[in-house]
Design a protein around this motif. Sequence first.
Motif, PDB file in Angstrom:
ATOM      1  N   GLU A 146      21.283  20.506 -45.817  1.00  0.00           N
ATOM      2  CA  GLU A 146      20.174  21.830 -45.529  1.00  0.00           C
ATOM      3  C   GLU A 146      19.128  21.417 -44.671  1.00  0.00           C
ATOM      4  O   GLU A 146      18.614  21.968 -43.683  1.00  0.00           O
ATOM      5  CB  GLU A 146      19.608  22.092 -46.922  1.00  0.00           C
ATOM      6  CG  GLU A 146      18.652  23.296 -46.757  1.00  0.00           C
ATOM      7  CD  GLU A 146      17.779  23.479 -48.025  1.00  0.00           C
ATOM      8  OE1 GLU A 146      16.714  24.101 -48.006  1.00  0.00           O
ATOM      9  OE2 GLU A 146      18.571  23.007 -49.238  1.00  0.00           O
ATOM     10  N   GLN A 174      20.338  20.609 -41.007  1.00  0.00           N
ATOM     11  CA  GLN A 174      20.817  22.119 -40.361  1.00  0.00           C
ATOM     12  C   GLN A 174      19.587  22.519 -39.851  1.00  0.00           C
ATOM     13  O   GLN A 174      19.261  22.954 -38.950  1.00  0.00           O
ATOM     14  CB  GLN A 174      21.607  23.067 -41.439  1.00  0.00           C
ATOM     15  CG  GLN A 174      22.365  24.025 -40.696  1.00  0.00           C
ATOM     16  CD  GLN A 174      23.514  23.703 -40.165  1.00  0.00           C
ATOM     17  OE1 GLN A 174      24.016  22.662 -40.456  1.00  0.00           O
ATOM     18  NE2 GLN A 174      23.828  24.300 -39.093  1.00  0.00           N
ATOM     19  N   ALA A 175      18.323  22.711 -40.662  1.00  0.00           N
ATOM     20  CA  ALA A 175      17.224  23.336 -40.359  1.00  0.00           C
ATOM     21  C   ALA A 175      16.796  22.425 -38.903  1.00  0.00           C
ATOM     22  O   ALA A 175      16.287  23.117 -38.450  1.00  0.00           O
ATOM     23  CB  ALA A 175      16.138  23.386 -41.477  1.00  0.00           C
ATOM     24  N   HIS A 189      18.431  21.054 -36.929  1.00  0.00           N
ATOM     25  CA  HIS A 189      19.183  21.338 -35.415  1.00  0.00           C
ATOM     26  C   HIS A 189      18.764  22.549 -35.088  1.00  0.00           C
ATOM     27  O   HIS A 189      18.951  23.073 -33.970  1.00  0.00           O
ATOM     28  CB  HIS A 189      20.640  20.774 -35.777  1.00  0.00           C
ATOM     29  CG  HIS A 189      20.770  19.468 -35.732  1.00  0.00           C
ATOM     30  ND1 HIS A 189      21.465  18.846 -34.532  1.00  0.00           N
ATOM     31  CD2 HIS A 189      20.648  18.485 -36.533  1.00  0.00           C
ATOM     32  CE1 HIS A 189      21.352  17.626 -34.694  1.00  0.00           C
ATOM     33  NE2 HIS A 189      20.920  17.292 -36.104  1.00  0.00           N
ATOM     34  N   GLU A 190      18.528  23.493 -35.824  1.00  0.00           N
ATOM     35  CA  GLU A 190      18.514  25.081 -35.614  1.00  0.00           C
ATOM     36  C   GLU A 190      16.909  25.365 -35.088  1.00  0.00           C
ATOM     37  O   GLU A 190      16.872  25.998 -34.299  1.00  0.00           O
ATOM     38  CB  GLU A 190      18.661  26.078 -36.827  1.00  0.00           C
ATOM     39  CG  GLU A 190      20.078  25.830 -37.352  1.00  0.00           C
ATOM     40  CD  GLU A 190      20.152  26.744 -38.768  1.00  0.00           C
ATOM     41  OE1 GLU A 190      19.234  27.113 -39.116  1.00  0.00           O
ATOM     42  OE2 GLU A 190      21.084  26.981 -39.170  1.00  0.00           O
ATOM     43  N   LYS A 191      15.906  24.548 -35.689  1.00  0.00           N
ATOM     44  CA  LYS A 191      14.519  24.830 -35.308  1.00  0.00           C
ATOM     45  C   LYS A 191      13.971  23.920 -34.030  1.00  0.00           C
ATOM     46  O   LYS A 191      13.376  24.362 -33.157  1.00  0.00           O
ATOM     47  CB  LYS A 191      13.740  24.584 -36.393  1.00  0.00           C
ATOM     48  CG  LYS A 191      13.624  25.600 -37.467  1.00  0.00           C
ATOM     49  CD  LYS A 191      12.645  25.240 -38.558  1.00  0.00           C
ATOM     50  CE  LYS A 191      13.076  26.167 -39.825  1.00  0.00           C
ATOM     51  NZ  LYS A 191      11.785  26.015 -41.072  1.00  0.00           N
ATOM     52  N   TYR A 192      14.687  22.399 -33.967  1.00  0.00           N
ATOM     53  CA  TYR A 192      14.352  21.736 -32.863  1.00  0.00           C
ATOM     54  C   TYR A 192      15.621  21.009 -32.289  1.00  0.00           C
ATOM     55  O   TYR A 192      15.701  20.070 -32.373  1.00  0.00           O
ATOM     56  CB  TYR A 192      13.459  20.741 -33.426  1.00  0.00           C
ATOM     57  CG  TYR A 192      12.213  21.422 -34.476  1.00  0.00           C
ATOM     58  CD1 TYR A 192      11.130  21.734 -33.670  1.00  0.00           C
ATOM     59  CD2 TYR A 192      12.201  21.273 -35.820  1.00  0.00           C
ATOM     60  CE1 TYR A 192      10.201  22.424 -34.439  1.00  0.00           C
ATOM     61  CE2 TYR A 192      11.282  21.715 -36.600  1.00  0.00           C
ATOM     62  CZ  TYR A 192      10.216  22.396 -35.830  1.00  0.00           C
ATOM     63  OH  TYR A 192       9.044  23.027 -36.651  1.00  0.00           O
ATOM     64  N   PRO A 193      16.231  21.943 -31.482  1.00  0.00           N
ATOM     65  CA  PRO A 193      17.639  21.177 -30.995  1.00  0.00           C
ATOM     66  C   PRO A 193      17.416  20.416 -29.948  1.00  0.00           C
ATOM     67  O   PRO A 193      18.281  19.405 -29.727  1.00  0.00           O
ATOM     68  CB  PRO A 193      18.392  22.578 -30.714  1.00  0.00           C
ATOM     69  CG  PRO A 193      17.280  23.482 -30.353  1.00  0.00           C
ATOM     70  CD  PRO A 193      16.210  23.467 -31.558  1.00  0.00           C
ATOM     71  N   ALA A 244      16.953  15.168 -33.236  1.00  0.00           N
ATOM     72  CA  ALA A 244      18.345  16.159 -33.466  1.00  0.00           C
ATOM     73  C   ALA A 244      19.310  15.300 -32.799  1.00  0.00           C
ATOM     74  O   ALA A 244      20.411  15.209 -33.086  1.00  0.00           O
ATOM     75  CB  ALA A 244      17.878  17.595 -33.055  1.00  0.00           C
ATOM     76  N   ARG A 294      23.114  13.958 -34.132  1.00  0.00           N
ATOM     77  CA  ARG A 294      23.967  15.046 -33.674  1.00  0.00           C
ATOM     78  C   ARG A 294      25.290  15.050 -34.230  1.00  0.00           C
ATOM     79  O   ARG A 294      25.974  16.097 -34.718  1.00  0.00           O
ATOM     80  CB  ARG A 294      24.045  15.023 -32.181  1.00  0.00           C
ATOM     81  CG  ARG A 294      24.863  16.189 -31.424  1.00  0.00           C
ATOM     82  CD  ARG A 294      23.686  17.339 -31.074  1.00  0.00           C
ATOM     83  NE  ARG A 294      22.853  17.065 -30.343  1.00  0.00           N
ATOM     84  CZ  ARG A 294      21.671  17.641 -30.036  1.00  0.00           C
ATOM     85  NH1 ARG A 294      21.481  18.793 -30.977  1.00  0.00           N
ATOM     86  NH2 ARG A 294      20.622  17.374 -29.344  1.00  0.00           N
ATOM     87  N   LYS A 297      29.791  21.298 -36.174  1.00  0.00           N
ATOM     88  CA  LYS A 297      29.450  22.643 -35.661  1.00  0.00           C
ATOM     89  C   LYS A 297      30.164  23.795 -36.413  1.00  0.00           C
ATOM     90  O   LYS A 297      29.803  25.075 -36.107  1.00  0.00           O
ATOM     91  CB  LYS A 297      29.960  22.516 -33.908  1.00  0.00           C
ATOM     92  CG  LYS A 297      29.095  21.637 -33.283  1.00  0.00           C
ATOM     93  CD  LYS A 297      29.524  21.544 -31.818  1.00  0.00           C
ATOM     94  CE  LYS A 297      28.529  20.946 -31.008  1.00  0.00           C
ATOM     95  NZ  LYS A 297      29.129  20.551 -29.469  1.00  0.00           N
TER      96      LYS A 297
END
Length: 621
Positions: free
Chosen positions: A517, A520-521, A523-527, A532, A536, A541
């Motif tokens: 969790e 995932q957060a 990579h979604e917020k700070y890709p 991140a 990777r 994906k």
Amino acid sequence: MSAGRAFARLKPPFTAFVLLLSAVSIRLAGAPATNLLVPPQDAFALRRIELLPPPATVPLVPVRFPVAWPVARVVDIGTTPGRVWIDARGWRQTNGTGGKIWVFAPSANRLDPLRGRLEPYDAVDLEVRRDGVWIGLDGGVAAVDPATMVLDTYAAPQGLTTTDVLGLATAGSRLMAISRAGVLYGLNANSRSWSRAGDTSAHNLRRLAPWQLFAGSGEWMLLVGPEQILGRHQAAAEFEEMRAKQWGALPSVDPPRWTSIAGDGDGGFWIGSDLGLHFVLPETGSMEHRIAPRGPTVPGGLRSATPSGFRPAPAAYDMARTRVAEEIRDRMRARARLAKLATELGTRLDPVTPTTRLPGGVRALKADGPFLWVASQVGTNTGRTDLLLLHMASRKWVARVAVPAVVTSIAVDEENVWMGCDLTRGVVSPPVLAVSRKPLMNTPPARWVPDEIPALELGNRLASLSVHERAVMAFFAGDAAKVTELLDGHYDDAESLFLLAFANEVPGNAPDPRRAERLQALHEKYPASTYAEATRSLVPKTVPAEAVVPAVVEPKPDAEVPPLERLFKRRDLDGNGKIDEMELRDWRGPDADMKDFDKNGDGVLDLAEFEAVLKAGGRGQ
């Protein structure tokens, strides 16, 4: 003629050169900036905790060498009344182990090379005794009378059959020499010949690396190698090994890299390493370790100089982010290996919490009566040195001088402390610096600072750090509960999410059900963050985050684990039931590519894929 026609008439090579310049990805500073061209920030930022009093304000006096003979590194340095003996290696010398002898007279401010029969040889060690200055050479040993400057040489005709001298030492009143292969020689009473006094063949049959350091103290000698330390009394027939188990509690997965050695004059030895300062008493086999805290910070920025008026290319930013991400992975691999070692030893190994006031690894040592001069690196700053004075009996720090150079050798006389420097580390400094000795020695005992750090003082120092710095320290100290207490529910920046995701990911801890969790957060917020980038391969994906949450299972005793699973467990450094890209590279080398082995495309290896790698010839041990 128009400019276009003139350009068209240029010869093809020159035209290609102009086109190449126009295509170079470096643009003038006037070009519009984009939000993507931002250097990466420091990762795991943690300030060094200052635990020593401020440095003394004393002048540093340089010794200049002739312009025609530029010095690369001072190998060794020693003093006799009225003279300073300098073993310096020039930039033009190809031999990396020794140098040329220079003699400096401070009263006359005169520096001269030692000429004569020594000039064809490289000097590797200096041993100053009452009967003269003894010089270890790549072809034997030489002795110089400081009063008359008369030179004597010793080689095979005098019984010294080695041409690869490591160092010289005094044990009792006898001068000893040892080769890099471990063959020991002693100077006979007539001072005209040498006798072989044994070797180390009984100890280093399995370790062919040459010995590194040799010194004497009282009646004892100490010989230091990459993985062995041997002690010998001058009346004994052979060396005795200091058992390797003594080094097991050091908070490092790699053995120390030895840098210097000094005897205390009473049978004890101080040894410097990149980890800190060690004390060895060969008579009893006891050891003390003062390990400087290891800075986990990964420096950000581009790490490259940009000419004035130019802006770095976009590729420079990509390379910088890739470098920081790879160094983040390196820190995580080292953390996992250290945690695994701690589990095997049944103890806690904390590389970041200070247990000594030493600011960094030790580069040079010199005993001075009851005191010890210590040249220490300043944290992670490889270009600066703290010259420290330690009272050996009380283990108290007496004085400190900041030196803007890489100090690698020390000598003392009645008036000054002489420091030899290494100019090959990218730091511009004089080859030799001198600082007045008496003001530092005269520090009142009431101002001496014990090396031991009281819990109250350490607590106050840690309290001055920011929340993120304390979380980084707790993360690398293995205190997952403290990381969660400081960050969970309070911070959701990229670094906090990374620390929370991996706080429990060490051998011996149960898998964290919220790891997927948090990743995932992240990579979604700070890709675009380096955290991140470093993870990777851990976030598939196509697979939802809920599907990659590992099930919590009770670990089986090793006796019940099948051989395949036991091998898998050995390679699964963080104990999460999967082999990620960092663990794969630790197993198969830095060039290993996860895509070559990950058949289902989830970014990790499961047990079935691990078995397929083994059947294809992978290394399982």
